[in-house]
Design a protein around this motif. Structure first.
Motif, PDB file in Angstrom:
ATOM      1  N   LEU A  62      32.559  48.367  38.417  1.00 29.18           N
ATOM      2  CA  LEU A  62      32.853  48.507  39.936  1.00 29.18           C
ATOM      3  C   LEU A  62      34.255  49.536  40.028  1.00 29.18           C
ATOM      4  CD1 LEU A  62      32.920  44.778  40.470  1.00 29.18           C
ATOM      5  CD2 LEU A  62      31.144  46.409  41.203  1.00 29.18           C
ATOM      6  N   GLU A  63      35.231  49.558  39.122  1.00 33.79           N
ATOM      7  CA  GLU A  63      36.309  50.331  39.255  1.00 33.79           C
ATOM      8  C   GLU A  63      35.938  51.883  38.969  1.00 33.79           C
ATOM      9  OE1 GLU A  63      39.587  48.837  37.103  1.00 33.79           O
ATOM     10  OE2 GLU A  63      39.944  47.632  38.739  1.00 33.79           O
ATOM     11  N   GLU A  64      35.167  52.251  37.888  1.00 32.82           N
ATOM     12  CA  GLU A  64      35.107  53.575  37.643  1.00 32.82           C
ATOM     13  C   GLU A  64      34.159  54.252  38.909  1.00 32.82           C
ATOM     14  OE1 GLU A  64      32.633  53.075  33.977  1.00 32.82           O
ATOM     15  OE2 GLU A  64      34.519  52.583  33.010  1.00 32.82           O
ATOM     16  N   ASN A  65      33.532  53.325  39.562  1.00 37.72           N
ATOM     17  CA  ASN A  65      32.371  53.810  40.609  1.00 37.72           C
ATOM     18  C   ASN A  65      33.061  53.521  42.030  1.00 37.72           C
ATOM     19  OD1 ASN A  65      29.946  54.971  39.106  1.00 37.72           O
ATOM     20  ND2 ASN A  65      30.274  52.981  38.065  1.00 37.72           N
ATOM     21  N   ARG A  66      34.282  53.344  41.891  1.00 33.10           N
ATOM     22  CA  ARG A  66      35.000  53.020  43.139  1.00 33.10           C
ATOM     23  C   ARG A  66      34.291  52.155  44.463  1.00 33.10           C
ATOM     24  NH1 ARG A  66      35.020  57.756  45.414  1.00 33.10           N
ATOM     25  NH2 ARG A  66      34.004  58.564  43.919  1.00 33.10           N
ATOM     26  N   ILE A  67      33.712  51.161  43.749  1.00 34.02           N
ATOM     27  CA  ILE A  67      32.698  50.224  44.766  1.00 34.02           C
ATOM     28  C   ILE A  67      33.659  49.360  45.597  1.00 34.02           C
ATOM     29  CG2 ILE A  67      31.279  48.275  44.357  1.00 34.02           C
ATOM     30  CD1 ILE A  67      29.893  50.088  42.152  1.00 34.02           C
ATOM     31  N   ASP A  68      33.519  49.244  46.750  1.00 30.85           N
ATOM     32  CA  ASP A  68      34.304  48.530  47.451  1.00 30.85           C
ATOM     33  C   ASP A  68      33.552  47.167  48.043  1.00 30.85           C
ATOM     34  OD1 ASP A  68      33.042  49.439  50.158  1.00 30.85           O
ATOM     35  OD2 ASP A  68      34.062  51.330  49.612  1.00 30.85           O
ATOM     36  N   THR A  69      32.411  47.104  47.980  1.00 27.94           N
ATOM     37  CA  THR A  69      31.610  46.111  48.605  1.00 27.94           C
ATOM     38  C   THR A  69      30.550  45.486  47.590  1.00 27.94           C
ATOM     39  OG1 THR A  69      32.020  46.681  50.894  1.00 27.94           O
ATOM     40  CG2 THR A  69      30.195  45.168  50.555  1.00 27.94           C
ATOM     41  N   VAL A  70      30.499  44.437  47.080  1.00 28.40           N
ATOM     42  CA  VAL A  70      29.452  43.638  46.429  1.00 28.40           C
ATOM     43  C   VAL A  70      28.506  42.739  46.985  1.00 28.40           C
ATOM     44  CG1 VAL A  70      28.933  42.443  44.230  1.00 28.40           C
ATOM     45  CG2 VAL A  70      30.654  44.431  44.256  1.00 28.40           C
ATOM     46  N   ILE A  71      27.203  42.738  47.047  1.00 26.20           N
ATOM     47  CA  ILE A  71      26.587  41.885  47.777  1.00 26.20           C
ATOM     48  C   ILE A  71      25.697  41.104  46.433  1.00 26.20           C
ATOM     49  CG2 ILE A  71      24.532  41.359  49.184  1.00 26.20           C
ATOM     50  CD1 ILE A  71      26.521  42.857  50.712  1.00 26.20           C
ATOM     51  N   SER A  72      25.896  40.001  46.405  1.00 26.36           N
ATOM     52  CA  SER A  72      25.117  39.113  45.259  1.00 26.36           C
ATOM     53  C   SER A  72      23.831  38.781  45.788  1.00 26.36           C
ATOM     54  CB  SER A  72      25.964  37.888  44.827  1.00 26.36           C
ATOM     55  OG  SER A  72      25.082  37.279  43.941  1.00 26.36           O
ATOM     56  N   CYS A  73      22.597  39.066  45.174  1.00 27.33           N
ATOM     57  CA  CYS A  73      21.300  38.705  45.630  1.00 27.33           C
ATOM     58  C   CYS A  73      20.766  37.830  44.201  1.00 27.33           C
ATOM     59  CB  CYS A  73      20.508  39.711  46.192  1.00 27.33           C
ATOM     60  SG  CYS A  73      21.002  40.418  47.683  1.00 27.33           S
ATOM     61  N   LEU A  74      21.763  37.547  43.255  1.00 23.61           N
ATOM     62  CA  LEU A  74      21.189  36.844  42.357  1.00 23.61           C
ATOM     63  C   LEU A  74      20.389  35.588  42.409  1.00 23.61           C
ATOM     64  CD1 LEU A  74      24.063  37.057  39.658  1.00 23.61           C
ATOM     65  CD2 LEU A  74      22.293  38.742  39.990  1.00 23.61           C
ATOM     66  N   ASN A  75      19.277  35.409  41.512  1.00 26.47           N
ATOM     67  CA  ASN A  75      18.476  34.105  41.661  1.00 26.47           C
ATOM     68  C   ASN A  75      19.634  33.097  41.232  1.00 26.47           C
ATOM     69  OD1 ASN A  75      17.509  31.836  40.098  1.00 26.47           O
ATOM     70  ND2 ASN A  75      15.418  33.184  40.085  1.00 26.47           N
ATOM     71  N   LEU A  76      19.532  31.725  41.993  1.00 21.09           N
ATOM     72  CA  LEU A  76      20.488  30.924  41.479  1.00 21.09           C
ATOM     73  C   LEU A  76      19.772  29.528  41.231  1.00 21.09           C
ATOM     74  CD1 LEU A  76      23.659  31.081  43.804  1.00 21.09           C
ATOM     75  CD2 LEU A  76      23.019  31.816  41.589  1.00 21.09           C
TER      76      LEU A  76
END
Ligand SMILES: NC(=O)c1ccc[n+]([C@@H]2O[C@H](COP(=O)([O-])OP(=O)(O)OC[C@H]3O[C@@H](n4cnc5c(N)ncnc54)[C@H](OP(=O)(O)O)[C@@H]3O)[C@@H](O)[C@H]2O)c1
Length: 313
Positions: A62-76
């Protein structure tokens, strides 16, 4: 422009969310997956294989790619997947770049569900994520609440967007199995619209703690009436009490019979039991702030329009 990563963006809802974000042409899109693959080779989407058992590796990506938002669509559906999401939150929470996170909700208002006695197998996993997020108070999080995916009410396209079974109505066979007396109200939203709303929400200046994504809101009797009107014929409707549903007396919908080869009948009945009891006791009559009001330009499909489309009428 945001730099957004979709965890579980390789299939079903997650894939639709990725496609919808790409379609906005506004954001840089990344996918987190357990395995490397070239499924996004034809697009600008970058896929990273991550080890969900080691949060620090997620933080690094996440840091290496400067990602600022994460959406989780994992199967739960399993503890393993839930643990993966908890480690994802740990990795996100410890990153210096991610400011916003959406857990894999996309259904009921689970904080409300937790207040009633209801046997909902994944509730524990949904609540665990909400609790885990409290460890990272500076991380802005949002729960996208969608009600029942409308996809379950009509035949799927070929190829299907998500795996479905028929629940409450089976328009192809003019049959319905309605919990209670049909007066309960449900919220239902098509997955394509869920994805479009999530994509549009990336441009909101602020994220509320929870938002309702509303495709349509109807009583169960109205669901049957709409389906009958679209088909132009009366349905064979069976009404089942909550006691009967709890006792396992589930109305069989004929469209599910060929699906038993992939999803055994007891599993189809178990899913149907959970959904229908939840509907009968009012858990799908979800109240709260509508994302539709914040994003009026996204016009979701109604149940009537969806049925006409899926039945090709
Ligand atoms: N409201 C409704 O009617 C309704 C219906 C169905 C689902 N939902 C909700 O929608 C959300 C997404 O469900 P879905 O059916 O779209 O999920 P899915 O397609 O079954 O799985 C999505 C992704 O999760 C990842 N995944 C699966 N098992 C995992 C594990 N053990 N560890 C880590 N990652 C794992 C996989 O990505 P990789 O293989 O790329 O790692 C997979 O592509 C869930 O929150 C679910 O509860 C709601």
């Amino acid at each position: 422009m945001v730099r957004v990563a979709v965890a579980g963006g390789t299939s079903s809802l997650g894939r639709l969310v990725v496609n919808a974000i790409v379609a906005t042409k506004k954001h840089d899109v990344f996918v987190l997956s357990r395995k490397d693959s070239n499924i996004f080779a034809e697009s600008n989407v970058k896929l990273f294989a991550v080890d969900y058992t080691v949060p620090a590796t997620i933080t690094a990506v996440l840091e290496e790619n400067r990602i600022d938002t994460v959406i989780s669509c994992l199967n739960l559906n399993t503890r393993e997947a839930s643990d993966a999401q908890l480690n994802l939150i740990e990795g996100v929470g410890k990153s210096s770049t991610v400011k916003r996170f959406a857990p894999s909700e996309f259904g009921l208002d689970n904080l409300e569900v937790a207040k009633v006695v209801f046997d909902y197998p994944v509730l524990e996993f949904k609540i665990a994520a909400i609790d885990k997020l409290k460890e990272f108070p500076s991380l802005k999080s949002i729960r996208f609440i969608t009600g029942m995916f409308m996809d379950f009410f009509g035949p799927p396209p070929n190829p299907p967007q998500i795996n479905v079974i028929s629940v409450i109505i089976d328009p192809e066979h003019a049959k319905a199995g309605i919990p209670g007396n049909g007066s309960a109200t449900i919220l239902t939203t098509h997955t394509t619209d869920v994805a479009r709303f999530v994509a549009a929400a990336l441009s909101l200046p602020d994220w509320p703690e929870k938002v309702i994504i509303q495709g349509d809101r109807l009583t169960l009797n109205e669901v049957v009436a709409v389906a009958e009107s679209v088909k132009g014929s009366k349905f064979d409707v069976t009404y089942s009490s909550v006691e009967d549903l709890k006792a396992g007396k589930i109305t069989e919908l004929p469209s599910n019979i060929p699906r038993y080869a992939f999803l055994p009948k007891p599993m189809v009945e178990g899913i149907t039991q959970t959904f229908t009891i939840g509907m009968a006791i009012g858990l799908f009559d979800i109240k709260g702030p509508l994302l539709n009001d914040l994003i009026p330009e996204v016009k979701p499909i109604s149940l009537e329009a969806f049925l006409k489309k899926s039945l090709q009428l």
